[in-house]
Design a protein around this motif. Structure first.
Motif, short mmCIF file in Angstrom:
data_model
loop_
_atom_site.label_atom_id
_atom_site.label_comp_id
_atom_site.label_asym_id
_atom_site.label_seq_id
_atom_site.Cartn_x
_atom_site.Cartn_y
_atom_site.Cartn_z
N THR A 101 0.83 -1.31 0.03
CA THR A 101 0.01 -0.13 -0.06
C THR A 101 0.90 1.39 -0.02
N ASN A 102 2.09 1.35 0.76
CA ASN A 102 2.70 2.56 0.84
C ASN A 102 3.60 2.59 -0.19
N GLU A 103 3.93 1.41 -1.02
CA GLU A 103 4.60 1.40 -2.39
C GLU A 103 3.64 2.27 -3.43
N VAL A 104 2.15 2.08 -3.50
CA VAL A 104 1.36 2.52 -4.23
C VAL A 104 1.33 4.12 -3.81
N ASN A 105 1.19 4.46 -2.78
CA ASN A 105 1.13 5.57 -2.45
C ASN A 105 2.70 6.50 -2.94
N ALA A 106 3.85 6.12 -2.64
CA ALA A 106 4.93 6.54 -3.23
C ALA A 106 4.91 6.78 -4.80
N ALA A 107 4.07 5.95 -5.42
CA ALA A 107 4.33 6.06 -6.93
C ALA A 107 2.90 6.58 -7.40
N MET A 108 2.41 7.57 -6.43
CA MET A 108 1.10 8.64 -6.55
C MET A 108 0.08 7.90 -7.15
N GLY A 109 -0.15 6.58 -6.54
CA GLY A 109 -1.34 5.94 -6.85
C GLY A 109 -2.50 6.17 -5.67
N THR A 110 -3.80 5.62 -6.04
CA THR A 110 -4.74 6.19 -4.84
C THR A 110 -4.81 5.49 -3.78
N ILE A 111 -4.71 5.99 -2.47
CA ILE A 111 -4.65 5.23 -1.23
C ILE A 111 -5.64 5.97 -0.38
N ILE A 112 -6.07 5.46 0.84
CA ILE A 112 -6.88 5.92 1.81
C ILE A 112 -5.61 6.46 2.98
N ALA A 113 -5.61 7.94 3.40
CA ALA A 113 -4.72 8.01 4.23
C ALA A 113 -5.13 7.88 5.73
N PRO A 115 -3.46 7.32 9.55
CA PRO A 115 -4.22 8.45 9.30
C PRO A 115 -3.73 9.52 8.43
N THR A 116 -2.35 9.45 7.85
CA THR A 116 -1.86 10.20 6.85
C THR A 116 -1.51 9.25 5.76
N ALA A 117 -1.05 9.91 4.44
CA ALA A 117 -0.40 9.01 3.14
C ALA A 117 0.85 8.57 3.79
N GLY A 118 1.57 9.16 4.32
CA GLY A 118 2.98 8.45 4.85
C GLY A 118 2.75 7.08 5.59
N ALA A 119 1.71 7.14 6.37
CA ALA A 119 1.48 6.08 7.26
C ALA A 119 0.24 5.33 6.75
N CYS A 120 0.09 5.44 5.37
CA CYS A 120 -1.31 4.58 4.89
C CYS A 120 -1.33 2.96 4.57
N GLY A 121 0.15 2.45 4.93
CA GLY A 121 0.02 1.00 4.61
C GLY A 121 -0.30 0.24 6.16
N VAL A 122 -0.02 0.87 7.13
CA VAL A 122 -0.08 -0.10 8.53
C VAL A 122 -1.54 -0.72 8.39
N ILE A 123 -2.61 0.26 8.51
CA ILE A 123 -3.95 -0.26 8.99
C ILE A 123 -4.55 -1.34 7.96
N PRO A 124 -4.22 -0.86 6.48
CA PRO A 124 -4.91 -2.02 5.56
C PRO A 124 -3.93 -2.93 5.55
N GLY A 125 -2.58 -2.93 5.93
CA GLY A 125 -1.81 -4.29 5.93
C GLY A 125 -2.39 -5.22 7.07
N CYS A 126 -2.73 -4.61 8.27
CA CYS A 126 -3.25 -5.50 9.09
C CYS A 126 -4.54 -6.24 8.83
N LEU A 127 -5.40 -5.08 8.32
CA LEU A 127 -6.85 -5.71 8.20
C LEU A 127 -6.80 -6.63 7.04
N PHE A 128 -6.18 -6.41 5.92
CA PHE A 128 -6.35 -7.41 4.66
C PHE A 128 -5.33 -8.62 4.78
#
Length: 301
Positions: A101-113, A115-128
């Motif tokens: 997820t965070n790599e998609v953010n770094a590549a300017m892809g669409t993510i859900i922040a 709580p922020t874009a820089g930390a966008c991977g933690v919650i979906p990582g745990c959930l999915f």
């Protein structure tokens, strides 16, 4: 607003005999003055967007524009599928999805922040990462996001959630605490256990600096999302096992605020300290953006 602290959040849940997620749903209905259906539908849309980012990161050849990051989530996913790992499949499923997820953010892809874009991977990582392992429903996944949102709202109102304001402790640390509390609920734990997980996860990131190399939210941010997910899972397991934090969650959040205030600006997303100021960090910055002339040379003919 029904609650301002984690303690109040737990009390409300216990008084109503509902999970933390239900308190947050009711809070959203009041704050946005809309129906339960509208609140749930909006969160389901966020869940769909998160899922698409995870899938992109795991299946596509994602690279950032700088070339610094990309492909590590996919690589780890393949490694975990091999079955012979040190950390175990469940842990690496979460970590690989956090990186993806965070790599998609770094590549300017669409993510859900979150709580922020820089930390966008933690919650979906745990959930999915956990959802297929625990066999949870789509409704339970939506509730996971409401629970993490409730915890994040307390942290944002009592302390920081951005690296620029409070260092990476406030960014990946907050995301890790939000995920830890939500994982507890997803796994059948109590609101009190969610609060313990929040405290344990956040304690482990106190003092974490924000030091993006070349000013880009890639290095070390992508790997810190991985560590944030791992930290959340361990914190959740500790809480579910009955382990309690000596320092309550609200006091940990207050401590993070004070630590962030004491932290020098060079360590708060300015790219002037930490890993950004290592020889390799400075070299990468020069390669990407050029080496500006010394101040004394500016204006010389």
């Amino acid at each position: 607003m029904q609650f301002k602290t984690i303690e109040q959040l737990v009390q409300l849940a216990n008084q109503a005999k509902v999970p933390i997620s239900e308190i947050m749903i009711l809070e959203e209905m009041m704050a946005a003055d809309c129906t339960r259906e509208a609140v749930i539908n909006r969160m389901q849309a966020h869940l769909d967007t998160m899922e698409q980012a995870v899938e992109r990161g795991l299946t596509e050849d994602i690279r950032s524009h700088s070339g610094l990051t990309g492909g590590e989530g996919k690589k780890l996913h393949a490694y975990a599928a091999g079955g012979s790992t040190v950390s175990g499949r469940r842990m690496l499923n979460a970590v690989s999805r956090a990186i993806a997820t965070n790599e998609v953010n770094a590549a300017m892809g669409t993510i859900i922040a979150t709580p922020t874009a820089g930390a966008c991977g933690v919650i979906p990582g745990c959930l999915f990462g956990l959802a297929p392992e625990l066999g949870v429903s789509r409704e339970e996944m939506v509730r996971f996001l409401f629970t993490s949102g409730a915890i994040g709202m307390v942290i944002a109102n009592q302390s920081f959630i951005s690296g620029a304001a409070g260092g990476c402790q406030a960014e990946v640390g907050s995301a890790s605490a939000m995920a830890a509390g939500a994982v507890v609920e997803l796994a059948g734990g109590t609101p009190e256990q969610s609060a313990e997980a929040v405290a344990i996860a956040l304690k482990n990131t106190l003092g974490l600096v924000c030091d993006p190399v070349a000013g880009l939210v890639e290095v070390p941010c992508v790997m810190r999302n991985a560590m944030g997910a791992a930290n959340a899972l361990v914190a959740a397991d500790l809480a579910l096992a009955g382990v309690k934090s000596v320092i309550p969650a609200d006091e940990v959040i207050a401590a993070m605020y004070r630590v962030g205030q004491a932290m020098p600006n060079t360590l708060k997303e300015t790219a002037m300290g930490g890993l950004a100021d290592t020889p390799t960090g400075r070299r990468i910055k020069d390669q990407l953006f050029g080496n500006p002339p010394p101040a004394a040379a500016i204006g010389e003919e």
